[in-house]
Design a protein around this motif. Structure first.
Motif, mmCIF file in Angstrom:
data_model
loop_
_atom_site.group_PDB
_atom_site.id
_atom_site.type_symbol
_atom_site.label_atom_id
_atom_site.label_comp_id
_atom_site.label_asym_id
_atom_site.label_seq_id
_atom_site.Cartn_x
_atom_site.Cartn_y
_atom_site.Cartn_z
ATOM 1 N N SER A 47 8.446 64.319 56.460
ATOM 2 C CA SER A 47 8.334 63.734 55.121
ATOM 3 C C SER A 47 9.652 63.830 54.365
ATOM 4 O O SER A 47 10.078 62.872 53.715
ATOM 5 N N LEU A 48 10.301 64.970 54.461
ATOM 6 C CA LEU A 48 11.588 65.133 53.778
ATOM 7 C C LEU A 48 12.674 64.277 54.426
ATOM 8 O O LEU A 48 13.490 63.667 53.740
ATOM 9 N N PHE A 49 12.682 64.214 55.734
ATOM 10 C CA PHE A 49 13.687 63.423 56.436
ATOM 11 C C PHE A 49 13.469 61.931 56.207
ATOM 12 O O PHE A 49 14.413 61.149 56.253
ATOM 13 N N HIS A 50 12.229 61.545 55.937
ATOM 14 C CA HIS A 50 11.924 60.136 55.696
ATOM 15 C C HIS A 50 12.509 59.650 54.370
ATOM 16 O O HIS A 50 12.590 58.448 54.126
ATOM 17 N N LEU A 51 12.929 60.563 53.524
ATOM 18 C CA LEU A 51 13.574 60.185 52.268
ATOM 19 C C LEU A 51 15.009 59.712 52.487
ATOM 20 O O LEU A 51 15.619 59.146 51.586
ATOM 21 N N LEU A 52 15.548 59.936 53.675
ATOM 22 C CA LEU A 52 16.925 59.531 53.973
ATOM 23 C C LEU A 52 17.211 58.068 53.631
ATOM 24 O O LEU A 52 18.200 57.787 52.952
ATOM 25 N N PRO A 53 16.384 57.124 54.051
ATOM 26 C CA PRO A 53 16.671 55.731 53.673
ATOM 27 C C PRO A 53 16.670 55.510 52.159
ATOM 28 O O PRO A 53 17.415 54.674 51.645
ATOM 29 N N LEU A 54 15.854 56.275 51.438
ATOM 30 C CA LEU A 54 15.828 56.113 49.976
ATOM 31 C C LEU A 54 17.089 56.656 49.314
ATOM 32 O O LEU A 54 17.451 56.233 48.221
ATOM 33 N N LEU A 55 17.763 57.597 49.946
ATOM 34 C CA LEU A 55 19.002 58.134 49.396
ATOM 35 C C LEU A 55 20.137 57.115 49.452
ATOM 36 O O LEU A 55 21.145 57.272 48.780
ATOM 37 N N VAL A 56 19.960 56.090 50.238
ATOM 38 C CA VAL A 56 20.964 55.030 50.327
ATOM 39 C C VAL A 56 20.977 54.191 49.051
ATOM 40 O O VAL A 56 22.028 53.721 48.616
ATOM 41 N N LEU A 57 19.818 54.041 48.417
ATOM 42 C CA LEU A 57 19.721 53.168 47.242
ATOM 43 C C LEU A 57 20.644 53.572 46.091
ATOM 44 O O LEU A 57 21.365 52.716 45.566
ATOM 45 N N PRO A 58 20.679 54.838 45.661
ATOM 46 C CA PRO A 58 21.621 55.184 44.589
ATOM 47 C C PRO A 58 23.077 54.939 44.978
ATOM 48 O O PRO A 58 23.884 54.502 44.160
ATOM 49 N N PHE A 59 23.406 55.190 46.237
ATOM 50 C CA PHE A 59 24.763 54.927 46.716
ATOM 51 C C PHE A 59 25.106 53.450 46.577
ATOM 52 O O PHE A 59 26.193 53.095 46.134
ATOM 53 N N VAL A 60 24.170 52.597 46.932
ATOM 54 C CA VAL A 60 24.382 51.152 46.845
ATOM 55 C C VAL A 60 24.577 50.728 45.399
ATOM 56 O O VAL A 60 25.457 49.920 45.093
ATOM 57 N N ILE A 61 23.808 51.292 44.500
ATOM 58 C CA ILE A 61 23.899 50.918 43.084
ATOM 59 C C ILE A 61 25.199 51.422 42.460
ATOM 60 O O ILE A 61 25.911 50.680 41.789
ATOM 61 N N VAL A 62 25.521 52.688 42.689
ATOM 62 C CA VAL A 62 26.713 53.292 42.074
ATOM 63 C C VAL A 62 28.003 52.675 42.621
ATOM 64 O O VAL A 62 28.942 52.430 41.871
ATOM 65 N N MET A 63 28.046 52.425 43.908
ATOM 66 C CA MET A 63 29.267 51.909 44.536
ATOM 67 C C MET A 63 29.382 50.390 44.427
ATOM 68 O O MET A 63 30.351 49.821 44.898
ATOM 69 N N ASP A 64 28.406 49.757 43.815
ATOM 70 C CA ASP A 64 28.399 48.313 43.627
ATOM 71 C C ASP A 64 28.617 47.580 44.956
ATOM 72 O O ASP A 64 29.466 46.714 45.088
ATOM 73 N N VAL A 65 27.813 47.956 45.926
ATOM 74 C CA VAL A 65 27.870 47.369 47.266
ATOM 75 C C VAL A 65 27.070 46.066 47.263
ATOM 76 O O VAL A 65 26.071 45.950 46.557
ATOM 77 N N SER A 66 27.493 45.114 48.051
ATOM 78 C CA SER A 66 26.792 43.832 48.107
ATOM 79 C C SER A 66 25.371 44.035 48.659
ATOM 80 O O SER A 66 25.087 45.024 49.335
ATOM 81 N N ILE A 67 24.519 43.094 48.377
ATOM 82 C CA ILE A 67 23.125 43.181 48.810
ATOM 83 C C ILE A 67 23.026 43.218 50.329
ATOM 84 O O ILE A 67 22.261 43.996 50.889
ATOM 85 N N VAL A 68 23.819 42.427 50.996
ATOM 86 C CA VAL A 68 23.793 42.395 52.456
ATOM 87 C C VAL A 68 24.219 43.754 53.028
ATOM 88 O O VAL A 68 23.583 44.297 53.928
ATOM 89 N N SER A 69 25.285 44.318 52.491
ATOM 90 C CA SER A 69 25.747 45.625 52.959
ATOM 91 C C SER A 69 24.727 46.711 52.637
ATOM 92 O O SER A 69 24.502 47.617 53.435
#
Length: 99
Positions: A47-69
């Motif tokens: 359950s804790l390890f399954h949060l890994l994909p969700l940790l990508v979301l703040p990185f994408v928002i803060v770093m202003d990464v494109s939607i495709v990336s």
């Protein structure tokens, strides 16, 4: 890889992946025919390890990464989880509550 608590056989990767879908119902060991369940400790770890994909979301928002990336990072994180899942699973003979 998980090992059956009854017969001691190591489960194949494919059968372990099926267990990821049916965590609470358990799965039947193909070697001895006994129903096996994921242990409480294993369910918490997964359950804790399954949060890994969700940790990508703040990185994408803060770093202003494109939607495709961002989607590529999200799918990569999910692929890492699905690949590592069988090595995190421990089996037990009885069904245990998550908490």
């Amino acid at each position: 890889m998980p090992v059956c608590r009854n017969c001691g056989h190591e489960w194949p990767w494919k059968d372990t992946q099926r267990l990821s879908i049916r965590t609470h119902r358990g799965a039947v060991c193909q070697f001895c025919g006994e129903k096996q369940f994921q242990s409480r400790k294993s369910m918490r770890k997964v359950s804790l390890f399954h949060l890994l994909p969700l940790l990508v979301l703040p990185f994408v928002i803060v770093m202003d990464v494109s939607i495709v990336s961002g989607l590529a990072l999200l799918f990569t994180a999910e692929a890492v989880f699905l690949t590592a899942f069988p090595w995190m699973v421990e089996l037990t003979n009885k069904e245990e509550a998550l908490w």
